[in-house]
Design a protein around this motif. Sequence first.
Motif, PDB file in Angstrom:
ATOM      1  N   ASP A 164      44.024 -22.378   5.051  1.00 46.63           N
ATOM      2  CA  ASP A 164      44.419 -22.165   3.640  1.00 46.63           C
ATOM      3  C   ASP A 164      44.309 -23.295   2.781  1.00 46.63           C
ATOM      4  OD1 ASP A 164      45.382 -21.023   1.403  1.00 46.63           O
ATOM      5  OD2 ASP A 164      47.484 -21.091   1.991  1.00 46.63           O
ATOM      6  N   PRO A 165      43.123 -23.276   1.738  1.00 45.23           N
ATOM      7  CA  PRO A 165      42.703 -24.190   0.777  1.00 45.23           C
ATOM      8  C   PRO A 165      44.242 -24.709   0.304  1.00 45.23           C
ATOM      9  CG  PRO A 165      41.211 -22.333   0.444  1.00 45.23           C
ATOM     10  CD  PRO A 165      42.435 -21.899   1.436  1.00 45.23           C
ATOM     11  N   ALA A 166      45.241 -23.778   0.138  1.00 45.67           N
ATOM     12  CA  ALA A 166      46.420 -24.444  -0.381  1.00 45.67           C
ATOM     13  C   ALA A 166      47.135 -25.315   0.450  1.00 45.67           C
ATOM     14  CB  ALA A 166      47.285 -23.119  -0.981  1.00 45.67           C
ATOM     15  N   ALA A 167      46.823 -25.352   1.462  1.00 47.30           N
ATOM     16  CA  ALA A 167      47.553 -26.230   2.691  1.00 47.30           C
ATOM     17  C   ALA A 167      47.142 -27.625   2.539  1.00 47.30           C
ATOM     18  CB  ALA A 167      47.362 -25.696   3.754  1.00 47.30           C
ATOM     19  N   ILE A 168      46.003 -28.080   1.548  1.00 44.97           N
ATOM     20  CA  ILE A 168      45.840 -29.235   1.600  1.00 44.97           C
ATOM     21  C   ILE A 168      46.817 -30.174   0.780  1.00 44.97           C
ATOM     22  CG2 ILE A 168      43.812 -30.957   0.683  1.00 44.97           C
ATOM     23  CD1 ILE A 168      41.756 -28.507   1.033  1.00 44.97           C
ATOM     24  N   ALA A 169      47.383 -31.333   1.242  1.00 44.69           N
ATOM     25  CA  ALA A 169      48.417 -31.818   0.840  1.00 44.69           C
ATOM     26  C   ALA A 169      47.628 -33.165  -0.352  1.00 44.69           C
ATOM     27  CB  ALA A 169      49.205 -32.461   1.657  1.00 44.69           C
ATOM     28  N   ALA A 170      47.333 -32.400  -1.482  1.00 44.50           N
ATOM     29  CA  ALA A 170      46.864 -33.631  -2.566  1.00 44.50           C
ATOM     30  C   ALA A 170      47.834 -34.221  -3.213  1.00 44.50           C
ATOM     31  CB  ALA A 170      45.826 -32.499  -3.393  1.00 44.50           C
ATOM     32  N   SER A 171      48.928 -33.444  -3.297  1.00 45.72           N
ATOM     33  CA  SER A 171      49.885 -34.172  -4.144  1.00 45.72           C
ATOM     34  C   SER A 171      50.742 -35.062  -3.438  1.00 45.72           C
ATOM     35  CB  SER A 171      50.961 -32.848  -4.606  1.00 45.72           C
ATOM     36  OG  SER A 171      52.057 -33.437  -5.573  1.00 45.72           O
ATOM     37  N   SER A 172      51.320 -36.092  -4.511  1.00 47.14           N
ATOM     38  CA  SER A 172      52.001 -37.120  -4.030  1.00 47.14           C
ATOM     39  C   SER A 172      53.387 -37.109  -4.398  1.00 47.14           C
ATOM     40  CB  SER A 172      51.424 -38.526  -4.459  1.00 47.14           C
ATOM     41  OG  SER A 172      51.355 -38.678  -6.093  1.00 47.14           O
ATOM     42  N   ASP A 173      53.712 -36.267  -5.429  1.00 45.58           N
ATOM     43  CA  ASP A 173      54.940 -36.007  -5.997  1.00 45.58           C
ATOM     44  C   ASP A 173      55.661 -34.688  -5.970  1.00 45.58           C
ATOM     45  OD1 ASP A 173      53.373 -34.466  -7.994  1.00 45.58           O
ATOM     46  OD2 ASP A 173      53.493 -36.005  -9.516  1.00 45.58           O
ATOM     47  N   GLY A 174      54.684 -33.757  -5.291  1.00 46.07           N
ATOM     48  CA  GLY A 174      55.257 -32.299  -5.232  1.00 46.07           C
ATOM     49  C   GLY A 174      54.836 -31.628  -6.318  1.00 46.07           C
ATOM     50  N   SER A 175      54.263 -31.862  -7.247  1.00 43.05           N
ATOM     51  CA  SER A 175      53.839 -31.127  -8.322  1.00 43.05           C
ATOM     52  C   SER A 175      52.421 -30.441  -7.848  1.00 43.05           C
ATOM     53  CB  SER A 175      53.587 -31.808  -9.652  1.00 43.05           C
ATOM     54  OG  SER A 175      52.710 -32.892  -9.534  1.00 43.05           O
ATOM     55  N   ALA A 176      52.084 -29.130  -8.210  1.00 40.02           N
ATOM     56  CA  ALA A 176      51.149 -28.501  -8.081  1.00 40.02           C
ATOM     57  C   ALA A 176      49.749 -29.284  -8.478  1.00 40.02           C
ATOM     58  CB  ALA A 176      50.928 -26.990  -8.242  1.00 40.02           C
ATOM     59  N   GLY A 177      49.757 -30.028  -9.576  1.00 35.57           N
ATOM     60  CA  GLY A 177      48.591 -30.541 -10.038  1.00 35.57           C
ATOM     61  C   GLY A 177      48.425 -31.914  -9.711  1.00 35.57           C
ATOM     62  N   SER A 178      49.213 -32.349  -9.057  1.00 38.49           N
ATOM     63  CA  SER A 178      48.965 -33.967  -8.529  1.00 38.49           C
ATOM     64  C   SER A 178      47.797 -34.066  -7.615  1.00 38.49           C
ATOM     65  CB  SER A 178      50.346 -34.385  -7.893  1.00 38.49           C
ATOM     66  OG  SER A 178      50.215 -35.821  -7.364  1.00 38.49           O
ATOM     67  N   ASN A 179      47.234 -35.482  -7.788  1.00 38.97           N
ATOM     68  CA  ASN A 179      46.253 -35.617  -6.895  1.00 38.97           C
ATOM     69  C   ASN A 179      46.579 -37.064  -6.289  1.00 38.97           C
ATOM     70  OD1 ASN A 179      45.588 -37.564  -8.855  1.00 38.97           O
ATOM     71  ND2 ASN A 179      43.600 -37.078  -9.324  1.00 38.97           N
ATOM     72  N   GLY A 180      47.707 -37.414  -6.489  1.00 38.36           N
ATOM     73  CA  GLY A 180      47.934 -38.859  -5.991  1.00 38.36           C
ATOM     74  C   GLY A 180      47.801 -38.920  -4.382  1.00 38.36           C
ATOM     75  N   ASN A 181      48.010 -37.863  -3.571  1.00 39.39           N
ATOM     76  CA  ASN A 181      47.873 -38.453  -2.134  1.00 39.39           C
ATOM     77  C   ASN A 181      46.290 -38.216  -1.724  1.00 39.39           C
ATOM     78  OD1 ASN A 181      49.349 -38.962   0.147  1.00 39.39           O
ATOM     79  ND2 ASN A 181      48.447 -36.779   0.906  1.00 39.39           N
ATOM     80  N   LEU A 182      45.424 -37.789  -2.748  1.00 39.94           N
ATOM     81  CA  LEU A 182      44.122 -37.897  -2.268  1.00 39.94           C
ATOM     82  C   LEU A 182      43.431 -39.334  -1.947  1.00 39.94           C
ATOM     83  CD1 LEU A 182      42.545 -35.086  -4.461  1.00 39.94           C
ATOM     84  CD2 LEU A 182      43.119 -35.188  -2.043  1.00 39.94           C
ATOM     85  N   ALA A 183      44.476 -40.394  -2.455  1.00 38.25           N
ATOM     86  CA  ALA A 183      43.827 -41.748  -2.217  1.00 38.25           C
ATOM     87  C   ALA A 183      43.933 -42.217  -1.061  1.00 38.25           C
ATOM     88  CB  ALA A 183      44.459 -42.765  -3.004  1.00 38.25           C
ATOM     89  N   ALA A 184      45.282 -41.262  -0.141  1.00 33.29           N
ATOM     90  CA  ALA A 184      45.605 -41.599   1.390  1.00 33.29           C
ATOM     91  C   ALA A 184      44.249 -41.133   2.058  1.00 33.29           C
ATOM     92  CB  ALA A 184      46.698 -41.168   1.618  1.00 33.29           C
ATOM     93  N   PHE A 185      43.726 -39.901   1.786  1.00 30.11           N
ATOM     94  CA  PHE A 185      42.754 -39.375   2.526  1.00 30.11           C
ATOM     95  C   PHE A 185      41.415 -40.477   2.335  1.00 30.11           C
ATOM     96  CE2 PHE A 185      45.034 -35.561   1.767  1.00 30.11           C
ATOM     97  CZ  PHE A 185      45.108 -35.077   3.151  1.00 30.11           C
ATOM     98  N   SER A 186      41.182 -40.956   1.061  1.00 29.98           N
ATOM     99  CA  SER A 186      39.933 -41.656   0.944  1.00 29.98           C
ATOM    100  C   SER A 186      40.161 -42.944   1.469  1.00 29.98           C
ATOM    101  CB  SER A 186      39.979 -41.957  -0.656  1.00 29.98           C
ATOM    102  OG  SER A 186      39.635 -40.769  -1.286  1.00 29.98           O
ATOM    103  N   ASN A 187      41.287 -43.555   1.763  1.00 28.11           N
ATOM    104  CA  ASN A 187      41.437 -44.911   2.421  1.00 28.11           C
ATOM    105  C   ASN A 187      41.125 -44.677   3.927  1.00 28.11           C
ATOM    106  OD1 ASN A 187      42.455 -46.245  -0.041  1.00 28.11           O
ATOM    107  ND2 ASN A 187      44.518 -45.627   0.480  1.00 28.11           N
ATOM    108  N   VAL A 188      41.180 -43.535   4.372  1.00 25.05           N
ATOM    109  CA  VAL A 188      40.876 -43.387   5.809  1.00 25.05           C
ATOM    110  C   VAL A 188      39.413 -43.879   6.019  1.00 25.05           C
ATOM    111  CG1 VAL A 188      40.464 -41.860   7.786  1.00 25.05           C
ATOM    112  CG2 VAL A 188      42.522 -41.543   6.309  1.00 25.05           C
ATOM    113  N   GLN A 189      38.704 -43.744   5.005  1.00 28.55           N
ATOM    114  CA  GLN A 189      37.299 -43.955   5.146  1.00 28.55           C
ATOM    115  C   GLN A 189      36.793 -45.715   5.327  1.00 28.55           C
ATOM    116  OE1 GLN A 189      34.682 -42.835   1.895  1.00 28.55           O
ATOM    117  NE2 GLN A 189      32.569 -42.879   2.949  1.00 28.55           N
ATOM    118  N   SER A 190      37.805 -46.134   4.623  1.00 26.73           N
ATOM    119  CA  SER A 190      37.700 -47.776   4.822  1.00 26.73           C
ATOM    120  C   SER A 190      38.755 -48.490   5.654  1.00 26.73           C
ATOM    121  CB  SER A 190      37.486 -48.366   3.329  1.00 26.73           C
ATOM    122  OG  SER A 190      38.619 -48.159   2.761  1.00 26.73           O
TER     123      SER A 190
END
Length: 459
Positions: free
Chosen positions: A340-366
């Motif tokens: 489910d695309p909605a299951a991607i945990a992009a938010s860091s503050d619980g709000s639907a429009g937040s992208n704060g947690n995507l930095a954690a995904f990006s950090n995995v690369q480096s």
Amino acid sequence: MSSLSSSLSIAMQSLNAASGELQLTNSNIANANTPGYTRKVAVLQEAPPTSEGGLSAGNGVVLEGYQSIRDELVQGQIQQETQAQSGANAQLASLQQIQPAFTTSTQDIGTQMSALFASISSLSTNPTGSSARQGVLVAGKNLATAFNTTSNTLTSLQASLNTQVTQDVGQINQLTKQIAALNPQLAEMKANGQDGGTLQDQQDQMVLQLSALTNVAVTQNSSGVTLTTGNGTALVMGSQSFALQTTSGTNGMTQVLDQNGTNITAGLTGGDLGGTIQTRDNSIASLLNQLDTLASQFATAFNAAQAAGTDQNGNTGQNFFTPPTTTAGYAGLMQMAITDPAAIAASSDGSAGSNGNLAAFSNVQSTALPSGSAPGDMYASLVYQVGSLTSNANAESSATTASLLQLNNQLSSTSGVSIDEESANLITYQQAYEAAARVISTIQQLFSVTVSMGTAAAE
């Protein structure tokens, strides 16, 4: 009459010698292109002279037999180089099948890993966009598939090499049985002072074929050739051959046992069997282990990043990839845990429009994984290893091929057949035969004259 009889005997011996030389020359020419054929020459011996009245008269020539022209030293070097060449070729053939899986393409792990992080970057600009979220899922699935495909390529090749091990052992057993069967015949011939000739050629070829399959040590004694593997396992002793056996190991890999049931797999090097085992148990096993480690640690790190945020429904992120329960085999089993695309945990503050947690995904690369390197570096190391292994095997194959060519040319100059030389010999032996035949004809005429003289005197 006795003088004429002696002359006739000498001429007959000369005719026999020339006939034998012609026969051997004919055989040499006929077998000029026969693999393993060794040039043969007649062995001539001056007959003991006859002494009478203080005079010594020669009694011509005796054809003792024939002798094969061999160079045992060069033959042994050829066997050793054949073992090395076959081993390198076996490794090269397998590695060339592996290489495409690690070559940069639209489907390889490195490309799909980059695509996943690129999709994360796209999502960060529009964290609520359904197409961007779906793109992340597609990229994740493609990466899991790339791991699956690469792992399956390696494991399938291992299974194929298992079959090759069984086939090689079967051929080894067949050859050792045939070699042992020739030993008593050759031993008897040599005990009687005879040359091994054709039988020796056949056995030498079989030993060379055996060398192409595995590393063998060759020794000669009164009972014939004795063969052992490089680790001392007996293969042939006198008229007895010792068959190798195969069994499936606890890891599913085919193991090779000696006649006593002792596992000798690790001690088999050289030849197709040694190269096959080396690739299966060392090269591929190491690559699989590193691939599983990369897949397992990457999935764990990505799942941790997912768990650090919340999805569009305000829930803590669930596993992105199926969590590893064991490292071994994980690359072949890796799958997406969410659909489910909605299951991607992009938010860091619980709000639907937040992208704060995507930095954690990006950090995995480096960020370095527990093994000590970042994901991209770990995969690059795998690619380098495959390239290095292939390059080394190719270099060894080329070097041993060149060495074998030189050694075979050296052996051919000694043991091989030269058509020009044999043609020249043919003329020489033909002239010798004709000369001996003329002597016989002359003596026959003298006998006739002598008989006629005796008849005329009686009348």
